[in-house]
Enzyme design. Structure first.
Site: not given
Length: 152
Positions: A106, A118
């Site tokens: 998360e 990411y």
């Protein structure tokens, strides 16, 4: 920058890992929490170091063939030096070697640099957790890196 990536399982390293957490998060993991994670056989930390200084870390917990990433942290003075990329690459290599299906995490919706990091490393947005974070209250973006083609 010359740094090394190492896998940390020794409880004696909890204090050094906690220092990174304090520099990076509004709600850092405390040394006792890190020590407890290090005692779990399915959890480990990867850390980047330069000399005696730990410059970044991440922790992951494996459950069967799944990897759940906890915090990814790089000391502010060492950001934008490729440390987070190197940690994520090392984790992906571990996941591949150990036949994990995916790695997931998360991230704060407003943390645009982390989301870009990411995505650059092959993670995909797969969901949202409304109100997941506090101080300030914010949604979490769920991101997953798939190691097998059938999941992408």
């Amino acid at each position: 920058m010359n740094y090394r990536i190492e896998r940390i399982k020794a409880v004696s390293e909890a204090g050094r890992l906690a220092e990174i957490e304090k520099e990076c998060f509004s709600h850092p993991l405390e040394e006792k929490q890190i020590a407890a994670l290090l005692q779990n056989e399915n959890t480990f930390f990867l850390a980047a170091g330069e000399g005696d200084i730990l410059t970044g870390s991440l922790w992951v917990q494996t459950v069967l063939d799944e990897g759940y990433i906890g915090n990814v942290a790089v000391r502010p003075a060492y950001r934008r030096c490729g440390i987070a990329d190197a940690l994520l690459r090392e984790l992906a290599a571990f996941a591949e070697k150990n036949h994990l299906v995916f790695l997931t995490l998360e991230v704060r919706e407003g943390n645009v640099p982390a989301i870009a990091l990411y995505e650059k490393n092959g993670y995909h947005r797969v969901g949202l957790r409304p109100g997941y974070y506090s101080d300030p209250r914010e949604d979490a973006v769920l991101m997953t890196y798939y190691l097998r083609q059938e999941h992408t």
